[in-house]
Scaffold this motif. Sequence first.
Motif, PDB file in Angstrom:
ATOM      1  N   MET A 213       0.829  -1.202   0.000  1.00  0.00           N
ATOM      2  CA  MET A 213       0.000   0.000   0.000  1.00  0.00           C
ATOM      3  C   MET A 213       0.867   1.256   0.000  1.00  0.00           C
ATOM      4  N   LYS A 214       1.959   1.233   0.767  1.00  0.00           N
ATOM      5  CA  LYS A 214       2.862   2.381   0.798  1.00  0.00           C
ATOM      6  C   LYS A 214       3.534   2.569  -0.565  1.00  0.00           C
ATOM      7  N   ASN A 215       3.891   1.463  -1.189  1.00  0.00           N
ATOM      8  CA  ASN A 215       4.520   1.552  -2.509  1.00  0.00           C
ATOM      9  C   ASN A 215       3.567   2.151  -3.543  1.00  0.00           C
ATOM     10  N   TYR A 216       2.302   1.760  -3.478  1.00  0.00           N
ATOM     11  CA  TYR A 216       1.316   2.333  -4.398  1.00  0.00           C
ATOM     12  C   TYR A 216       1.107   3.815  -4.109  1.00  0.00           C
ATOM     13  N   GLU A 217       1.154   4.194  -2.831  1.00  0.00           N
ATOM     14  CA  GLU A 217       1.012   5.597  -2.469  1.00  0.00           C
ATOM     15  C   GLU A 217       2.162   6.419  -3.050  1.00  0.00           C
ATOM     16  N   LYS A 218       3.380   5.875  -2.982  1.00  0.00           N
ATOM     17  CA  LYS A 218       4.538   6.555  -3.565  1.00  0.00           C
ATOM     18  C   LYS A 218       4.385   6.661  -5.081  1.00  0.00           C
ATOM     19  N   ALA A 219       3.893   5.577  -5.697  1.00  0.00           N
ATOM     20  CA  ALA A 219       3.718   5.581  -7.154  1.00  0.00           C
ATOM     21  C   ALA A 219       2.702   6.628  -7.571  1.00  0.00           C
ATOM     22  N   ILE A 220       1.624   6.780  -6.809  1.00  0.00           N
ATOM     23  CA  ILE A 220       0.602   7.796  -7.103  1.00  0.00           C
ATOM     24  C   ILE A 220       1.203   9.186  -7.006  1.00  0.00           C
ATOM     25  N   THR A 221       2.031   9.414  -5.979  1.00  0.00           N
ATOM     26  CA  THR A 221       2.666  10.728  -5.803  1.00  0.00           C
ATOM     27  C   THR A 221       3.577  11.056  -6.977  1.00  0.00           C
ATOM     28  N   VAL A 222       4.344  10.056  -7.430  1.00  0.00           N
ATOM     29  CA  VAL A 222       5.257  10.275  -8.561  1.00  0.00           C
ATOM     30  C   VAL A 222       4.477  10.567  -9.836  1.00  0.00           C
ATOM     31  N   GLU A 223       3.405   9.802 -10.095  1.00  0.00           N
ATOM     32  CA  GLU A 223       2.600  10.018 -11.303  1.00  0.00           C
ATOM     33  C   GLU A 223       1.926  11.387 -11.279  1.00  0.00           C
ATOM     34  N   ALA A 224       1.451  11.788 -10.107  1.00  0.00           N
ATOM     35  CA  ALA A 224       0.798  13.104  -9.994  1.00  0.00           C
ATOM     36  C   ALA A 224       1.800  14.224 -10.257  1.00  0.00           C
ATOM     37  N   LYS A 225       3.035  14.040  -9.789  1.00  0.00           N
ATOM     38  CA  LYS A 225       4.079  15.045 -10.026  1.00  0.00           C
ATOM     39  C   LYS A 225       4.394  15.149 -11.520  1.00  0.00           C
ATOM     40  N   HIS A 226       4.520  13.993 -12.171  1.00  0.00           N
ATOM     41  CA  HIS A 226       4.766  13.989 -13.611  1.00  0.00           C
ATOM     42  C   HIS A 226       3.615  14.647 -14.380  1.00  0.00           C
ATOM     43  N   LYS A 227       2.400  14.384 -13.911  1.00  0.00           N
ATOM     44  CA  LYS A 227       1.225  14.959 -14.586  1.00  0.00           C
ATOM     45  C   LYS A 227       1.241  16.485 -14.489  1.00  0.00           C
ATOM     46  N   ARG A 228       1.576  16.996 -13.292  1.00  0.00           N
ATOM     47  CA  ARG A 228       1.616  18.456 -13.117  1.00  0.00           C
ATOM     48  C   ARG A 228       2.699  19.079 -13.999  1.00  0.00           C
ATOM     49  N   GLN A 229       3.855  18.421 -14.070  1.00  0.00           N
ATOM     50  CA  GLN A 229       4.933  18.934 -14.900  1.00  0.00           C
ATOM     51  C   GLN A 229       4.561  18.919 -16.381  1.00  0.00           C
TER      52      GLN A 229
END
Length: 297
Positions: A213-229
């Motif tokens: 679950m923590k790994n998926y949370e990190k993955a979501i954060t990374v994808e959201a950052k890429h999306k904003r960029q």
Amino acid sequence: MAFKKQFEDYRFNLNRNRSWKYTAMLIFFFIGFLSLLTSKFYLKTEDPLYHTKTYEAVSSNITGTVTITIENRVYHPANGSLDMVIKMDQTDEEEVSFVAQEKANPNIKLPVHLLYEDDGYYVVRISDLSPNWEALAFDLYQENEEKETVNVDDVTSDSETDSTEEIDAHALITTLYSDQRKTKSEEGKGTKNKQEYALLVNDLEKQFVKKKMKNYEKAITVEAKHKRQTQKEMNELQRDMKYQVNEEKADTESKIAMKKDAIQSGDESIQLYEDEQKSLQEKLQKLNEKQQDLAMK
């Protein structure tokens, strides 16, 4: 004449002193070189021992898609036993068997007891370990339900008898290693009942689910950052189009389309991760309920 004799005596003594020093140096280097050549005969050298770390995924020899990990490992010197909790991502219904051998007595197969099994988790105990067992090799085999046979006459001889030979129908999944120096030891015999083993496995599974679950949370954060960029870069391209000629606009529109595709792909990944998180949350809830039920038995 007396002076000349004294000078010659001095030169003789000087040469003799130099000769003694050179001889001593040669003897010293010779002894050192001889010691280096013969060191393996009197210096104890240790062979490197393999040690499979806990939570280290090991691929199966049969298929690379199946992984095996040691979730827990404890050595009990009081009764010479080693307990391990092994997790295997098994994709079929084949039975699993075990063989253990220690370095101290490599020709002896040690007793292996399956203490508990549940949903890919195996709690095993290796008994009769020597006090200084040094290292342990633990083999996992896949046992087939039906054993194959082959007609020996077809491949070996011209005998008229129709004999068959049974093939050993098991395959090595993988080998796990334990170095005594790196293995955790505990006092006591470590004896548990089935309920305690079930609770142990349930707790390990909960830890595994929480980690995912923590790994998926990190993955979501990374994808959201890429999306904003990516969104920021797309907005800049759209602003630049105001000052571009038609040929430049065509190239910019192509870049903007690629950015839109990347944003859509990111949204799909985030949705997938969120769905996996939701499924894991339900799994964790079921494990908590199972823990409560086991504790009440």
